[in-house]
Design a protein around this motif. Structure first.
Motif, PDB file in Angstrom:
ATOM      1  N   SER A  59      38.445  56.155  51.942  1.00 56.46           N
ATOM      2  CA  SER A  59      38.945  55.598  50.941  1.00 56.46           C
ATOM      3  C   SER A  59      38.574  56.278  49.635  1.00 56.46           C
ATOM      4  O   SER A  59      39.423  55.944  48.516  1.00 56.46           O
ATOM      5  N   ARG A  78      49.716  54.809  57.466  1.00 54.00           N
ATOM      6  CA  ARG A  78      50.184  53.429  56.715  1.00 54.00           C
ATOM      7  C   ARG A  78      49.014  53.237  56.021  1.00 54.00           C
ATOM      8  O   ARG A  78      48.927  52.996  54.586  1.00 54.00           O
ATOM      9  N   LEU A  79      47.797  53.251  56.384  1.00 50.50           N
ATOM     10  CA  LEU A  79      46.703  53.154  55.580  1.00 50.50           C
ATOM     11  C   LEU A  79      46.478  54.159  54.301  1.00 50.50           C
ATOM     12  O   LEU A  79      46.180  53.593  53.238  1.00 50.50           O
ATOM     13  N   ASP A 127      40.524  45.848  48.195  1.00 52.86           N
ATOM     14  CA  ASP A 127      41.781  46.280  48.640  1.00 52.86           C
ATOM     15  C   ASP A 127      41.832  47.153  49.744  1.00 52.86           C
ATOM     16  O   ASP A 127      42.569  47.191  50.841  1.00 52.86           O
ATOM     17  N   GLY A 159      48.955  54.764  47.223  1.00 48.24           N
ATOM     18  CA  GLY A 159      49.711  54.052  46.266  1.00 48.24           C
ATOM     19  C   GLY A 159      49.185  53.059  45.405  1.00 48.24           C
ATOM     20  O   GLY A 159      49.724  52.510  44.254  1.00 48.24           O
ATOM     21  N   THR A 160      47.807  52.729  45.390  1.00 46.93           N
ATOM     22  CA  THR A 160      47.098  51.759  44.572  1.00 46.93           C
ATOM     23  C   THR A 160      46.110  52.619  43.935  1.00 46.93           C
ATOM     24  O   THR A 160      44.903  52.204  43.559  1.00 46.93           O
ATOM     25  N   PHE A 215      43.713  46.247  53.260  1.00 48.26           N
ATOM     26  CA  PHE A 215      44.661  47.084  53.904  1.00 48.26           C
ATOM     27  C   PHE A 215      44.205  47.211  55.579  1.00 48.26           C
ATOM     28  O   PHE A 215      45.138  47.385  56.405  1.00 48.26           O
ATOM     29  N   GLU A 254      48.677  55.805  52.953  1.00 48.25           N
ATOM     30  CA  GLU A 254      49.916  55.537  52.040  1.00 48.25           C
ATOM     31  C   GLU A 254      49.628  54.328  51.157  1.00 48.25           C
ATOM     32  O   GLU A 254      49.776  54.356  49.944  1.00 48.25           O
ATOM     33  N   ASN A 255      49.158  53.278  51.617  1.00 50.20           N
ATOM     34  CA  ASN A 255      48.726  51.963  50.992  1.00 50.20           C
ATOM     35  C   ASN A 255      47.545  52.333  49.973  1.00 50.20           C
ATOM     36  O   ASN A 255      47.620  51.774  48.945  1.00 50.20           O
ATOM     37  N   GLU A 299      44.979  44.394  57.958  1.00 46.73           N
ATOM     38  CA  GLU A 299      46.107  44.129  57.934  1.00 46.73           C
ATOM     39  C   GLU A 299      46.809  45.142  59.017  1.00 46.73           C
ATOM     40  O   GLU A 299      47.617  44.819  59.762  1.00 46.73           O
ATOM     41  N   ASN A 336      48.723  53.777  62.356  1.00 43.03           N
ATOM     42  CA  ASN A 336      48.212  52.881  61.298  1.00 43.03           C
ATOM     43  C   ASN A 336      47.613  53.638  60.249  1.00 43.03           C
ATOM     44  O   ASN A 336      47.029  53.292  59.194  1.00 43.03           O
TER      45      ASN A 336
END
Length: 347
Positions: free
Chosen positions: A169, A315-316, A204, A322-323, A208, A318-319, A211, A312
């Motif tokens: 991350s 998707r992670l 965050d 995006g932040t 993410f 992308e999240n 989730e 996933n």
């Protein structure tokens, strides 16, 4: 201290979690924090209502010059261990080692203010602490957290699965850049980027990941990406393929590495994991050689390394991007024969 040295020191000192009714994650597999069950009915049967606490502590030496920024980095670094276990940090104690004969007490106050503000951002209360007169400045936190939800599973180094992808991350290079900052060799932009990364909470990223069904996670700190990945692989009895050119890199890190600003701790990390590495690149591939050293760089307040399914993982990513996270999918996990456990292929 090298991981191998730490294991030798702790051998026989700390109680094993195996067989304990209250210690759910102990020190055996080098997880980021301990997870314990607090029985509401001591001596009674385990209940799903029993709180599960996450316990950790960490201190660091200054990596930037500004006291408030150092305090914020130290706080983010300590809090991260709780998120890496899938928990939520709740309370903290300051741990300060301060050379009051060399520095004015105003510096200590500013460090603590930086830590306080970062803890407030995380929703964590500082409820006390301990200060020691010391020749060298160090600061950190002892943190107590709890698992989110009564039935939420904690993350541990034993829970990664073959076929999962690895998401990192944050960018790598804080050890190299910290060395360059101390020498006054970084540009203002490089220092600002490194500070922004180290003060970014992993809150965050952990949310993410939970989730999206992550099963295992570790934060990348003092043992470097390779050292923490090896812990994950050993705990889960797996091997990994790491894609070096996908690694996210902080601005200036490679340039300062080339200039020789690679800390001794990072070199020790690489030596410790060398027996586990399978280099699939040519000996003349200078870029891959540099990225291997970057992957061993000792990080301060690094990112989360998350294991989850391929869909996933996308998707992670992308999240995270995006932040504003400097994130990447950096590799995949594979099953391993006993002689392959912990092996990391570098390509």
């Amino acid at each position: 201290m090298r991981l191998s040295d730490l294991v030798q020191v702790l051998d026989g000192v700390l109680p094993p979690a195996a067989g304990s009714e209250t210690i759910l994650v102990g020190p055996e597999l080098s997880d980021d924090a301990a997870v314990v069950r607090l029985p509401l009915d001591p001596g009674g049967a385990e209940s799903p209502n029993d709180p599960r606490l996450v316990l950790t502590t960490d201190t660091i030496a200054p990596i930037v010059d500004e006291p408030e920024a150092f305090g914020a980095i130290a706080a983010a670094n300590a809090l991260s261990d709780v998120w890496a276990m899938g928990g939520r940090p709740l309370w903290a104690l300051n741990l300060a080692f301060f050379p009051d004969r060399k520095l004015p007490l105003e510096i200590l106050q500013r460090i603590m203010l930086g830590a306080r503000d970062k803890c407030r951002e995380a929703g964590v209360q500082i409820v006390g602490g301990h200060t020691v007169r010391n020749d060298d400045l160090k600061f950190g936190l002892a943190v107590t957290g709890a698992m989110e939800g009564k039935r939420a599973r904690h993350w541990a180094n034993t829970r990664a699965l073959p076929g999962q992808l690895l998401v990192l991350s944050k960018g790598l290079g804080t050890g190299i850049l910290g060395t360059a900052i101390k020498r006054g060799d970084t540009s203002a932009a490089e220092t600002a980027a490194a500070t922004a990364s180290m003060t970014r909470l992993n809150q965050d990223a952990a949310r993410f990941a939970r989730e999206l069904g992550a099963t295992a996670c570790t934060d990348v700190t003092g043992f470097g990406l390779l050292g923490h990945l090896r812990n994950l692989l050993r705990g889960s009895r797996l091997q990994a393929a790491l894609r070096l050119r996908r690694l996210p890199v902080l601005p200036g890190a490679i340039e300062h590495l080339r200039a020789g600003r690679w800390p001794g701790g990072s070199q020790a990390n690489l030596e410790a994991v060398e027996p586990n590495l399978i280099r699939r690149y040519a000996s003349t591939d200078e870029r891959a050689f540099e990225l291997t050293r970057l992957a061993a760089d000792a990080q301060t307040s690094g990112g989360l390394l998350v294991a989850l399914s391929p869909d996933n993982a996308e998707r992670l990513l992308e999240n995270l991007r995006g932040t504003g996270h400097q994130a990447a999918i950096i590799g995949e996990l594979h099953g391993a024969r006993p002689d392959e456990v912990g092996r990391i292929e570098l390509a």
